[in-house]
Design an enzyme around this catalytic site. Structure first.
Site, PDB file in Angstrom:
ATOM      1  N   ARG A  26       0.793  -1.255   0.240  1.00  0.00           N
ATOM      2  CA  ARG A  26       0.178  -0.087   0.115  1.00  0.00           C
ATOM      3  C   ARG A  26       0.926   0.936   0.334  1.00  0.00           C
ATOM      4  NH1 ARG A  26      -3.788   0.205   5.134  1.00  0.00           N
ATOM      5  NH2 ARG A  26      -2.281  -0.961   5.436  1.00  0.00           N
ATOM      6  N   ASN A  44      -6.085  -2.418   2.092  1.00  0.00           N
ATOM      7  CA  ASN A  44      -6.311  -3.989   1.766  1.00  0.00           C
ATOM      8  C   ASN A  44      -7.739  -4.541   1.822  1.00  0.00           C
ATOM      9  OD1 ASN A  44      -3.436  -4.302   2.023  1.00  0.00           O
ATOM     10  ND2 ASN A  44      -3.626  -4.400   4.359  1.00  0.00           N
TER      11      ASN A  44
END
Length: 98
Positions: A26, A44
């Site tokens: 990320r 996520n």
């Protein structure tokens, strides 16, 4: 969406599969997006993949997606699915969502 984007602006909702959770993916997505001047967010997904919304100039978006397919060290991207999204109304900047 920021006014800096012109008529060549595009946006995509991405689903990124492979070893992409727990490996800094990320943060990598955010770094790549900011380096390419893109807007959106990343998070996520509970199913184990990563979801991202990215938008900006077409060339920058395509270049960013190519980098996302490589991933950071430790990640292994098996595929990236994309769905066109409306470029209007994208948030300014790029954030990591929880």
């Amino acid at each position: 969406m920021s006014e800096k984007f012109e008529t060549g602006a595009v946006a995509f909702q991405l689903a990124i599969f492979g070893r992409v959770q727990g490996v800094g993916y990320r943060a990598f997505v955010r770094e790549v997006a900011l380096a390419h001047g893109l807007c959106g967010h990343v998070r996520n997904a509970p199913e184990g993949h990563v979801e991202a919304l990215i938008g900006g100039e077409r060339g920058a978006v395509e270049a960013a997606i190519a980098r996302l397919a490589e991933g950071p060290p430790g990640a292994r991207v098996s595929r990236i699915d994309r769905i066109a999204a409306g470029a209007a109304g994208l948030p300014a900047g790029f954030s990591i969502l929880r």
